[in-house]
Motif scaffolding. Structure first.
Motif: not given
Length: 564
Positions: A76-82, A90-108
């Motif tokens: 997801p794009l940040a609401s405003s440029p950093i 750091d913000a991009a890596l945090a989003s990447a880890l969040q996506l990984i957490d979601q992808c651990r769920q088969a339904n997602f």
């Protein structure tokens, strides 16, 4: 725990062949007891472009959603440029880890892959496979035979041979085209990777999701390639995919046996390939609103006759075609001159050609999916005398002739023979300071209630001295109004919008819409507002605006006297 980032070398950055990254870092992060390796990538447009993150520790392309080739994550794009690189990383890596957490769920994983199935299909198409251009109606979910044309650059599919040949003809292909049969089927649910790689896998998918499609496919001969177009529905709407089943090697089989259902399926399963192809939608529903235009069925069915293809009429014709009108017939006796080009929809390349014929050719090429676009290089009266029956078939007649000698007889025809068929008249005042769009049906009020016997407004919008601003070239009879393309753009919008409102049924006759320029522009041109205009102009407002002027029976013209 985070390891120290390592600066990526130029060859490592260059491995992302579809991107041009200027800098990057490899970094390992431990998350929930598992180590993940990432590349953090920056291009030359940062901070106006987002930092990209690629997952490099495992290949999840076409296994997880939002993973592109080489592990690039679609985050997801940040609401405003950093602006700060470290903060953005750091913000991009945090989003990447969040996506990984979601992808651990088969339904997602399953729901996201189905929601954007076209993106993953496009990623999985075979290299060097010709794209498929589609005229099909995806909202028709019925399994059916379709028409296919194989070209050197692409394959074209349509509902029938007439539709395919019409599209090709509109694109300028005049020689006969060989049309063969293909198959359309709609799947019960959007597919997820891995997509069919072999005929057996494709047939298993169809047997499970669309058995009727298999029965249609069974009627296709195996002596040639077969295009199969598959539709599926996601929360974002209907989408299309295409595969090509290659013609099998029939060596060892008699020709008479090859089209027996059991042998044909065996040949396809054992001796054919499945080639996944990109598909581009050229159907009217997609071109004119990405499947969301509720008015399109009415516009596609509409038949419009446009009289006058000059500076105003040509632009109105383009707008109607762009809006989805399915049938256009254009009539104008004049040729395009260099002096017309600055305000006309056509350009220098068409000078010397008849306006109606050249414009029809241009529209067929630009909007090849239209049912029909015809051009006739004759006065409208001659066209009528030759084709009086055609006038009965039109849903709307549009007159942008701009000459009373031609529009006056049209008004007479409408009064005596036009019945309730709507006619939209469009024109501009002197120097383009006001534009008019007028729709009428029947006898009264008629055009003669709005325009006098000299073709001028009975109640003018603007007042001018010495016939306003009419100019002439140094030649006999070459009078013209000096207004520019911006004035024309405002007029074309007014007229086109009224035409569309009539066609979809939101406006019924009579209606007189006027676009009036600003008082400053009118004064600079040497004119002034009439008393009638000032009745409609908001008090103290000097800007441009649009309004509807009432249309009443004038009680003076012949039409009014006849009905009195």
């Amino acid at each position: 725990m985070t390891a120290k980032p390592r600066t990526l070398l130029s060859p490592e950055l260059g491995a992302y062949t579809k991107h041009v990254f200027k800098a990057g870092w490899a970094i390992s992060l431990v998350h929930d007891g598992e180590t993940y390796r990432f590349d953090v990538l920056v291009d030359g447009r940062f901070p106006y472009s987002a930092i990209r993150v690629a997952l490099t520790s495992k290949d999840m392309f076409l296994k997880w959603p939002h993973v592109e080739p080489r592990g690039l994550l679609c985050l997801p794009l940040a609401s405003s440029p950093i602006v700060d690189v470290s903060e953005a990383a750091d913000a991009a890596l945090a989003s990447a880890l969040q996506l990984i957490d979601q992808c651990r769920q088969a339904n997602f994983v399953q729901s996201e892959l189905r929601r954007e199935f076209l993106s993953y299909w496009d990623h999985a198409t075979h290299d060097n496979e010709k794209p498929v251009y589609s005229l099909l109606n995806p909202s028709n979910h019925s399994a059916r035979s379709i028409a296919v044309w194989f070209g050197q650059q692409f394959a074209l599919v349509g509902e029938d041979a007439v539709q395919v040949r019409t599209w090709l003809s509109h694109r300028g292909r005049t020689e006969p085209s060989t049309i063969v049969a293909g198959v359309f089927g709609h799947l019960g649910e959007a597919p997820v990777p891995p997509f069919p790689d072999r005929p057996t896998e494709l047939f298993e998918l169809l047997a499970d999701q669309s058995p009727e499609t298999l029965r249609v496919l069974d009627k296709c001969p195996c002596k040639r390639d077969v295009i199969v177009v598959l539709g599926a529905t996601s929360p974002s709407g209907d989408g299309l995919m295409a595969v090509r089943i290659t013609s099998p090697n029939t060596h060892g089989f008699r020709k008479s046996q090859c089209n027996r259902p059991s042998i044909k399926m065996t040949l396809w399963r054992t001796r054919s390939e499945v080639r996944r192809a990109e598909i581009a939608r050229f159907d009217a529903a997609w071109v004119h609103g990405r499947g969301l235009n509720q008015a399109l069925p009415k516009l596609q069915a509409a038949k419009v006759l446009l009289l006058g293809c000059g500076s105003l009429g040509s632009q109105v014709a383009v707008r109607l075609a762009q809006s989805g009108v399915g049938h256009l017939t254009l009539v104008d006796p004049d040729k395009l001159s260099p002096a017309n080009v600055g305000r006309h929809a056509l350009g220098v390349a068409e000078t010397g050609q008849n306006k109606a014929v050249a414009l029809a050719t241009e529209l067929r090429h630009r909007f090849s999916h239209m049912h029909a676009v015809e051009g006739h290089g004759v006065p409208w009266q001659q066209f009528y005398h030759k084709h009086p029956d055609l006038f009965e078939a039109f849903d709307l007649i549009v007159a942008c002739i701009g000459e009373w000698s031609a529009e006056g007889p049209l008004a007479e025809w409408q009064r005596r023979e036009g019945g309730e068929r709507p006619v939209v008249y469009g024109w501009l005042d002197e120097r383009g300071t006001a534009a008019h769009a007028l729709v009428l049906t029947g006898n009264v009020p008629g055009l003669s209630c709005v325009l006098g016997s000299d073709g001028n407004l009975r109640v003018p919008e603007t007042i001018w001295q010495n016939r306003g601003a009419i100019q002439s070239e140094p030649a006999c009879g070459t009078l013209f109004q000096p207004y520019g393309p911006i004035d024309m753009a405002l007029a074309e919008t007014l007229v086109s919008k009224l035409c569309l409102d009539v066609l979809i049924g939101s406006v019924s006759a009579p209606r007189h819409r006027i676009y009036a320029t600003s008082t400053e522009q009118l004064t600079a041109a040497g004119g002034k507002w009439s008393d009638e205009h000032l009745k409609h102009r908001p008090a103290g407002f000097e800007g441009a605006f649009e309004y509807d002027r009432p249309i009443d029976a004038c009680q003076q013209c012949d039409a009014c006297k006849e009905t009195a």
